[in-house]
Scaffold this motif. Structure first.
Motif, PDB file in Angstrom:
ATOM      1  N   THR A  17      30.756  51.659 -37.806  1.00 41.63           N
ATOM      2  CA  THR A  17      29.561  52.559 -37.627  1.00 41.63           C
ATOM      3  C   THR A  17      28.525  51.761 -38.249  1.00 41.63           C
ATOM      4  OG1 THR A  17      29.643  53.965 -39.548  1.00 41.63           O
ATOM      5  CG2 THR A  17      30.978  54.788 -37.513  1.00 41.63           C
ATOM      6  N   PRO A  18      27.438  51.883 -37.864  1.00 48.82           N
ATOM      7  CA  PRO A  18      25.976  51.506 -38.458  1.00 48.82           C
ATOM      8  C   PRO A  18      25.741  51.739 -40.005  1.00 48.82           C
ATOM      9  CG  PRO A  18      25.447  52.653 -36.646  1.00 48.82           C
ATOM     10  CD  PRO A  18      26.912  53.175 -36.914  1.00 48.82           C
ATOM     11  N   ASN A  19      26.180  52.861 -40.628  1.00 53.28           N
ATOM     12  CA  ASN A  19      26.066  53.225 -41.867  1.00 53.28           C
ATOM     13  C   ASN A  19      26.998  52.556 -42.628  1.00 53.28           C
ATOM     14  OD1 ASN A  19      23.598  54.586 -42.108  1.00 53.28           O
ATOM     15  ND2 ASN A  19      24.441  55.938 -40.864  1.00 53.28           N
ATOM     16  N   ARG A  56      27.272  48.396 -43.712  1.00 53.36           N
ATOM     17  CA  ARG A  56      26.443  48.006 -44.867  1.00 53.36           C
ATOM     18  C   ARG A  56      27.096  47.817 -45.948  1.00 53.36           C
ATOM     19  NH1 ARG A  56      22.068  52.691 -45.014  1.00 53.36           N
ATOM     20  NH2 ARG A  56      20.273  51.672 -44.652  1.00 53.36           N
ATOM     21  N   VAL A  58      36.188  58.430 -37.200  1.00 45.35           N
ATOM     22  CA  VAL A  58      34.980  59.633 -36.941  1.00 45.35           C
ATOM     23  C   VAL A  58      35.388  59.924 -35.380  1.00 45.35           C
ATOM     24  CG1 VAL A  58      33.376  58.738 -38.459  1.00 45.35           C
ATOM     25  CG2 VAL A  58      33.244  58.029 -36.225  1.00 45.35           C
ATOM     26  N   GLN A  85      36.505  62.622 -40.736  1.00 46.39           N
ATOM     27  CA  GLN A  85      35.469  62.674 -41.864  1.00 46.39           C
ATOM     28  C   GLN A  85      35.112  64.298 -42.039  1.00 46.39           C
ATOM     29  OE1 GLN A  85      35.138  61.966 -38.743  1.00 46.39           O
ATOM     30  NE2 GLN A  85      32.940  62.792 -37.969  1.00 46.39           N
ATOM     31  N   LYS A  86      35.519  65.119 -41.195  1.00 49.65           N
ATOM     32  CA  LYS A  86      35.444  66.645 -41.517  1.00 49.65           C
ATOM     33  C   LYS A  86      36.738  67.062 -42.107  1.00 49.65           C
ATOM     34  CE  LYS A  86      31.435  66.294 -39.319  1.00 49.65           C
ATOM     35  NZ  LYS A  86      30.404  65.998 -39.985  1.00 49.65           N
ATOM     36  N   GLY A 136      30.477  65.019 -45.265  1.00 43.57           N
ATOM     37  CA  GLY A 136      31.596  64.787 -44.140  1.00 43.57           C
ATOM     38  C   GLY A 136      31.155  63.465 -43.288  1.00 43.57           C
ATOM     39  N   LYS A 137      30.623  62.499 -43.829  1.00 44.43           N
ATOM     40  CA  LYS A 137      30.260  61.161 -43.173  1.00 44.43           C
ATOM     41  C   LYS A 137      30.584  60.041 -43.857  1.00 44.43           C
ATOM     42  CE  LYS A 137      25.974  63.401 -41.346  1.00 44.43           C
ATOM     43  NZ  LYS A 137      26.409  63.425 -39.983  1.00 44.43           N
ATOM     44  N   VAL A 138      30.877  59.149 -43.252  1.00 49.46           N
ATOM     45  CA  VAL A 138      31.315  57.665 -43.719  1.00 49.46           C
ATOM     46  C   VAL A 138      29.899  57.103 -44.055  1.00 49.46           C
ATOM     47  CG1 VAL A 138      33.455  57.494 -42.934  1.00 49.46           C
ATOM     48  CG2 VAL A 138      31.691  56.717 -41.325  1.00 49.46           C
ATOM     49  N   PRO A 139      29.812  56.127 -45.062  1.00 54.99           N
ATOM     50  CA  PRO A 139      30.948  55.691 -45.783  1.00 54.99           C
ATOM     51  C   PRO A 139      30.859  56.398 -47.222  1.00 54.99           C
ATOM     52  CG  PRO A 139      28.942  54.223 -46.158  1.00 54.99           C
ATOM     53  CD  PRO A 139      28.559  55.416 -45.173  1.00 54.99           C
ATOM     54  N   GLU A 151      26.472  58.106 -49.299  1.00 59.28           N
ATOM     55  CA  GLU A 151      24.973  57.714 -48.864  1.00 59.28           C
ATOM     56  C   GLU A 151      24.919  56.035 -48.958  1.00 59.28           C
ATOM     57  OE1 GLU A 151      22.847  59.358 -47.093  1.00 59.28           O
ATOM     58  OE2 GLU A 151      23.746  60.890 -47.185  1.00 59.28           O
ATOM     59  N   SER A 152      24.893  55.700 -47.987  1.00 58.67           N
ATOM     60  CA  SER A 152      25.132  53.900 -47.774  1.00 58.67           C
ATOM     61  C   SER A 152      23.929  53.337 -48.687  1.00 58.67           C
ATOM     62  CB  SER A 152      24.968  53.451 -46.433  1.00 58.67           C
ATOM     63  OG  SER A 152      24.136  54.178 -45.735  1.00 58.67           O
ATOM     64  N   SER A 153      22.846  53.936 -48.496  1.00 54.35           N
ATOM     65  CA  SER A 153      21.574  53.102 -49.214  1.00 54.35           C
ATOM     66  C   SER A 153      21.879  53.327 -50.572  1.00 54.35           C
ATOM     67  CB  SER A 153      20.513  53.841 -48.974  1.00 54.35           C
ATOM     68  OG  SER A 153      20.161  53.856 -47.355  1.00 54.35           O
TER      69      SER A 153
HETATM   70  N1  LIG Z   1      22.886  59.101 -44.728  1.00 56.93           N
HETATM   71  C1  LIG Z   1      24.276  58.862 -44.467  1.00 56.93           C
HETATM   72  C2  LIG Z   1      24.430  58.865 -43.042  1.00 56.93           C
HETATM   73  C3  LIG Z   1      25.900  58.787 -42.702  1.00 56.93           C
HETATM   74  C4  LIG Z   1      26.494  58.768 -41.170  1.00 56.93           C
HETATM   75  O1  LIG Z   1      25.454  59.505 -40.488  1.00 56.93           O
HETATM   76  N2  LIG Z   1      27.476  58.355 -41.007  1.00 56.93           N
HETATM   77  C5  LIG Z   1      28.046  58.362 -39.655  1.00 56.93           C
HETATM   78  C6  LIG Z   1      28.444  57.150 -39.104  1.00 56.93           C
HETATM   79  S1  LIG Z   1      27.183  55.954 -39.006  1.00 56.93           S
HETATM   80  C7  LIG Z   1      28.929  59.597 -39.407  1.00 56.93           C
HETATM   81  O2  LIG Z   1      29.907  59.773 -40.528  1.00 56.93           O
HETATM   82  N3  LIG Z   1      29.183  60.258 -38.470  1.00 56.93           N
HETATM   83  C8  LIG Z   1      30.041  61.315 -38.170  1.00 56.93           C
HETATM   84  C9  LIG Z   1      29.601  62.626 -38.187  1.00 56.93           C
HETATM   85  O3  LIG Z   1      28.380  62.785 -38.498  1.00 56.93           O
HETATM   86  O4  LIG Z   1      30.292  63.843 -38.252  1.00 56.93           O
HETATM   87  C10 LIG Z   1      24.678  57.419 -45.052  1.00 56.93           C
HETATM   88  O5  LIG Z   1      23.507  56.572 -44.937  1.00 56.93           O
HETATM   89  O6  LIG Z   1      25.593  57.123 -45.581  1.00 56.93           O
END
Ligand SMILES: N[C@@H](CCC(=O)N[C@@H](CS)C(=O)NCC(=O)O)C(=O)O
Length: 212
Positions: free
Chosen positions: A9-11, A14, A33, A38-39, A50-53, A70-72
């Motif tokens: 995924t995009p985040n 990184r 995902v 992730q949940k 509940g998000k990657v990474p 938070e990837s950033s």
């Molecule tokens: N602000 C977060 C955003 C993370 C994010 O949105 N990850 C997406 C993939 S790029 C994800 O986990 N999506 C699955 C979901 O939202 O359930 C970061 O930069 O880490």
């Protein structure tokens, strides 16, 4: 060893890009995902959002195990841990943060919402499509303008600002964005994507997608 919970995924991408660029070894732990992993409560214990990474550093601050989301924030943490890809002071450092914040408040949300309303929304909402497609194109024009007079996102050197931008521009197809109308982004993207560390990270993350 460092552990990265991620998917293609995009985040997610990184973090491996930064680790490869910084010469750090890491283990990738897939979180599918598409299946909603992730949940899962066990994953939410690492990231309540509940998000990657997610990054786990067994030797974090004060030598303790450290879990970071938070990837950033992960990019900044790794840059400060290694002393790489983030200038230590002055305008050069401020320009890197300027670009990271532009990405996380501008490009990232515009691409995410454009892709959602184009491809995933249960109904077609014309105003939402217009709003987010226009915004995605607008922020790309802004980035193209920045790169007209700058080799990399925050100046002459490759930094974590380039890594921050790379994820979504690598996955631009989701948002229906093409590079054809953005010649400076095209030149920048080619130079970043052709870096050997970036190629290795992309290969490793792409391999996390199950083929069956
Ligand atoms: N602000 C977060 C955003 C993370 C994010 O949105 N990850 C997406 C993939 S790029 C994800 O986990 N999506 C699955 C979901 O939202 O359930 C970061 O930069 O880490």
């Amino acid at each position: 060893m460092l552990e990265v919970y991620a998917f293609s995924t995009p985040n997610s991408v990184r973090v491996p890009v930064a680790l490869e660029e910084m010469g750090l070894e890491y283990e990738l732990k897939p979180v599918n995902v598409r299946k909603g992993e992730q949940k899962d409560p066990t994953y939410r214990a690492l990231n309540p959002n509940g998000k990657v990474p997610v990054l786990i550093d067994p030797s974090g601050p004060d030598g303790k195990r450290f879990v970071l989301t938070e990837s950033s924030a992960i990019l900044v943490y790794l840059a400060e841990k290694t002393g790489k890809l983030l200038p230590s002071k002055g305008e050069a450092r401020a320009r890197v943060f300027e670009q990271i914040f532009f990405h996380v408040t501008g490009i990232g949300p515009a691409f995410g919402q454009a892709g959602y309303f184009q491809k995933q929304a249960p109904e077609q909402i014309p105003h939402a499509l217009t709003r987010f497609n226009t915004e995605a194109a607008r922020v790309m024009s802004v980035f193209d303008g920045i790169l007209r007079s700058s080799k990399f996102a925050a100046g002459d050197d490759f930094t974590i600002a380039d890594i921050a931008h790379f994820g979504w521009i690598w996955r631009r197809e989701f948002a229906g964005i093409e590079l054809a109308g953005y010649p400076n982004v095209q030149r920048w993207y080619d130079s970043v994507a052709n870096r050997s560390a970036v190629g290795k990270a992309v290969d490793r993350v792409t391999a996390l997608v199950p083929t069956t």
